[in-house]
Each structure stands twice: as structure tokens, then as C-alpha cells.
Design an enzyme around this catalytic site. Structure first.
Site, short mmCIF file in Angstrom:
data_model
loop_
_atom_site.label_atom_id
_atom_site.label_comp_id
_atom_site.label_asym_id
_atom_site.label_seq_id
_atom_site.Cartn_x
_atom_site.Cartn_y
_atom_site.Cartn_z
N LYS A 119 2.88 6.63 5.52
CA LYS A 119 2.06 5.53 4.98
C LYS A 119 2.63 4.17 5.35
CE LYS A 119 -1.53 4.24 2.57
NZ LYS A 119 -1.63 3.05 3.43
N SER A 146 0.79 -1.23 0.00
CA SER A 146 0.00 0.00 0.00
C SER A 146 0.83 1.28 0.00
CB SER A 146 -0.97 0.01 1.19
OG SER A 146 -2.10 -0.77 0.90
N LYS A 170 -0.03 3.68 -2.73
CA LYS A 170 -1.02 4.76 -2.62
C LYS A 170 -0.37 6.13 -2.42
CE LYS A 170 -4.75 1.81 -0.85
NZ LYS A 170 -4.08 0.54 -0.54
N SER A 228 -6.43 3.21 4.13
CA SER A 228 -5.74 2.57 3.01
C SER A 228 -6.74 1.84 2.12
CB SER A 228 -4.66 1.60 3.50
OG SER A 228 -3.73 1.31 2.48
#
Length: 446
Positions: free
Chosen positions: A231, A69, A72, A129
Site C-alpha cells: 500500500k 492512506s 486503509k 485507494s
């Protein structure tokens, strides 16, 4: 390009805060070596000075890894760019396709044919997420997720991320989607540098969508002094990943850790590396340049410019619905985004008020277990008491305390601690709390 990735469920949870400021090179090397031994083909890490871009430390930083992720971050970079250029606005409604709604968790549960404001889609990526929100942004910006992924890779090249190839907008599993710790640190730095107003969104502690509260997966941010983003990521092939940034005494560092064996191990390593970076005790730093790497080829379209969404009718995504252009609101200047202030944290009450821990006759150690940072002394004290009750046996030699300090923005915070422990007692207690999915870090009580 066909893009039918095998998808799997993301896992989330986290742990940690800063350990000793004066971290020895031997201890740091031991932690990194231990992680590498557990998963030699997945681990990587890098610490970068934000102002100069200099590499302070690296380990496997140029080896190919799956971003999960962390992908992202680039989806958000592209979204922030569209907002900055006026091609999107925060209040604009995005159409959700069948394909987007069918993405594997984690997700917001978007329904096909529904709409979601850009602001909510962005916050869904930052906190939850959300994979369905990531695909919705991709389709509305480029017409389809594969087209958006090609644009992501093109943007990566212009940022100097030459070893990264994006196949999708979410980070769900795809063997061809690769990056490096160095490239992701470069992307983290670019997000802070290029979009300082939007970057504040990464410090959002929780996001409420349709009545449900979604806490930020980056829980290290809640307990590490000065950390304000950015993140986390996890798929089986990558292990637990994290790109983070923290600022202390006017200096900002950016770090990337890949291949953690658990959220706690990943966060502990990040905390140790950042602490050592701020203290100037990082050792085994890689030369301050990136070794020559083979550039990953960009598939198909190589035009550098991103075609504005308002000039093109999006194509039908594979397996999805046709997306009608949202041009009615395009072309308006994007309004600056100010991150909502983080809500005051509250401790989870216990069924019965625990009996107070007996105060030790004398301090047996100079370490403490820290379980959070709060806006009030009362909340911090309550959280410390709750943690003491949860791991009473492991913390029997300590006493509840609250340490007053300031966060990365200069605001007063109260740190919930159980103090008077030896280093071993503090680390053992943290392991016990971690097994109960409680945020915790062992710290010197100075």
C-alpha cells in the site's frame, strides 16, 4: 469523538525497481541522509524479516508520523477479519451514505443511496485507494466512521501497534491520526500472516469498476522482482509513504518508508533497502527490539471485541445518512478469495516508430535502465523501444535489450531494458523518464 478532518486530495504516481544487489552501506546511508535532510520531520524507514519479525534496519522508526492512506491497511485488516468470521461475504451489498459519497478524492464516485459489493469496495481500496469506499466499509461494519476508527485502534493494540491512533478509515488529513514506521511494518506483516488468501488481492494490477479502469497506485510492484504488495499513501503532512513486501529465494521482507519527497524518491529508497536486506548488506540496523514508547490512549470505548454488524442497527454518521443493516446476507461463510491474475502489461504506442538506437561500438558500462517487466518478449521489447524514444538524448549510448527472468511467484517475465550504460548515465536517464511519469529504475545489467 468529533471527527471532522480537514480533507485534501491524494496524489498518486510511482517509480522504481531494484538497484544493485550488492549495495554498499555508505551509498545507502547517503540516500537515507539525503531524504532526511529534505524533510527531517517526516522521514522514517524500517526493514523487517517476515519470518522472525526481526528488525534488519531502521531510521526514525519509532517517531510519530501521519499514515495517510496506509490507514486503509487497517481498514482492510478489519474487513478481512469480518469476511473470515462470516460477518461479511464478498458478494454482499454495502449501502453508501451521503457522508461516504462526499469524501475527498481519490474515490470511486459512489452515489448516496447506491450499493457496492464488498469485493468491489475492497479492490477500490487496494488499487484506487478510494476514500468513499473506505468510509462505506467502516459505516457498514461499525455504524459510523468514528466508531470504526475506535475499533481500528483497539485492533492495533492487540497487534502490538502501541504508538498508533486511528481517527478515520481513509487516512485523509487529521492531526491526531498518527503511527510509526515500525507499527505499519507490523501491520503489513500481520496482513500477510493472518489473511494469506486475502493478501493476494494486494497484487491486483488494475481494477475495473463501472467501466473505468483503476490501476494500482503501488507501481513499484510492477518492476521490482518478487514484490507482491502492499500500500501507498500521501498527504501533505506525511510526504509519500509506502509499505511493501517482497519474496526472493524463499525469504520474505517487509518494508516501510515514510516522508518521501516524491513517489520516485520513495520507491527508489524502498528498492535500495529491500535489495540490501536480501543481499545481507544492510548497515546501521537498529537493535532488534522496539525502544520503550508511550502508548497512545484509546478514546472512549475500550472493549476488545468487535460487535458483529448483524446484531446492531448502525447509527447515523455525522453528516451522513442512516445505514440500514445488510443482515439479509450476513452469517454466511465467506468464500476464499483468489486474486485475479494481473493483466498482461502493454506498452503505450508512440506516434511514429522510432528509429533504432545505434548500437555502441563496445559496451561503455555495465548498467541498464529497466522500464518494466512483461509476460511476453514482444511487449518488453516494445516498451524498451518506447522508453528509448522518449529519452533519446539521455539514452543515446545504450541499446534496447530484454532480460528473461522470473517474478516472485516463479512465473517467467521479460524485463524491458536499455543496456550498455554507465551507472551515472542510467541514473540520469531514469530521472529524465521519471519526469515523464514513466516507471524506471537503474540496475546492474548482470
Amino acid at each position: 469523538m468529533a471527527n471532522t478532518p480537514v480533507q485534501q486530495r491524494h496524489t498518486r504516481w510511482s517509480f522504481g525497481r531494484h538497484i544493485a544487489r550488492a549495495l554498499s552501506g555508505i551509498a545507502l546511508a547517503g540516500l537515507v541522509a539525503g531524504a532526511a535532510q529534505a524533510a527531517p520531520d517526516r522521514t522514517a524507514s524500517l526493514i523487517m524479516d517476515y519470518s522472525t519479525g526481526a528488525t534488519l534496519y531502521s531510521q526514525n522508526a519509532d517517531e510519530p508520523r501521519h499514515p495517510a492512506s496506509l490507514t486503509k491497511m487497517m481498514t482492510l485488516y478489519m474487513t478481512f477479519e469480518a469476511l473470515q468470521q462470516g460477518r461479511l461475504s464478498m458478494d454482499q451489498k454495502l449501502l453508501v451514505s451521503q457522508f461516504a459519497s462526499e469524501q475527498d478524492p481519490t474515490k470511486l464516485g459512489l452515489r448516496p443511496g447506491a450499493t457496492i459489493p464488498v469485493r468491489d469496495a475492497v479492490l477500490g481500496l487496494v488499487t484506487k485507494s478510494a476514500n468513499d469506499a473506505a468510509v462505506t466499509l467502516a459505516e457498514n461494519l461499525a455504524g459510523s466512521e468514528p466508531a470504526f476508527a475506535r475499533q481500528m485502534t483497539q485492533r492495533a493494540r492487540r497487534l502490538g501497534m502501541n504508538a498508533t491512533l486511528f481517527i478515520n478509515a481513509s487516512g485523509l488529513p487529521n492531526d491526531a491520526q498518527i503511527t510509526t514506521a515500525r507499527d505499519m511494518a507490523v501491520l503489513g506483516r500481520a496482513l500477510i500472516r493472518d489473511f494469506p488468501d486475502f493478501y493476494q488481492l494486494f497484487s491486483t494490477r488494475a481494477f475495473t469498476y463501472q467501466g473505468r479502469v483503476h490501476p494500482n497506485h503501488n507501481r513499484l510492484m510492477n518492476v521490482y522482482d518478487g514484490m507482491d504488495g502492499i500500500k501507498t499513501g500521501f498527504i501533505r503532512a506525511s510526504g509519500f509513504n509506502l509499505v511493501a513486501s517482497a519474496k526472493r529465494d524463499g525469504r520474505r521482507l517487509v518494508g516501510a518508508v515514510f516522508g518521501g519527497t516524491s513517489p520516485g524518491q520513495r520507491d527508489q529508497l524502498m528498492a535500495k533497502l529491500l535489495d540490501a536486506g536480501f543481499a545481507g548488506t544492510l548497515t546501521a540496523a537498529a537493535p532488534d527490539y522496539a525502544p520503550k514508547r508511550t502508548q497512545v490512549a484509546i478514546a472512549e470505548d475500550t472493549k476488545p471485541a468487535i460487535t458483529p454488524v448483524s446484531t446492531r442497527v448502525p447509527a447515523r454518521p455525522v453528516g451522513g445518512a442512516t445505514i440500514t443493516p445488510v443482515s439479509a446476507t450476513l452469517g454466511r461463510a465467506a468464500t476464499p478469495v483468489i486474486a485475479p491474475p494481473p493483466p498482461a502489461a502493454t506498452a503505450k504506442p508512440v506516434a511514429a516508430k522510432p528509429a533504432p538506437l545505434p548500437a555502441p561500438a563496445k559496451a561503455r558500462g555495465t548498467w541498464a535502465v529497466q522500464v518494466g517487466a512483461f509476460s511476453t518478449n514482444a511487449n518488453a521489447h516494445k516498451a524498451a523501444e518506447t522508453a528509448a524514444a522518449s529519452a533519446r538524448h539521455a539514452l543515446s549510448g545504450g541499446s534496447v535489450s530484454v532480460a528473461e527472468g522470473k517474478d516472485g511467484k516463479g512465473a517467467k517475465v521479460f524485463r524491458a531494458r536499455i543496456a550498455g550504460l554507465t551507472e551515472k548515465e542510467a541514473r540520469d536517464a531514469c530521472q529524465a523518464l521519471t519526469r515523464q511519469k514513466s516507471a524506471c529504475v537503474a540496475v546492474p545489467a548482470s
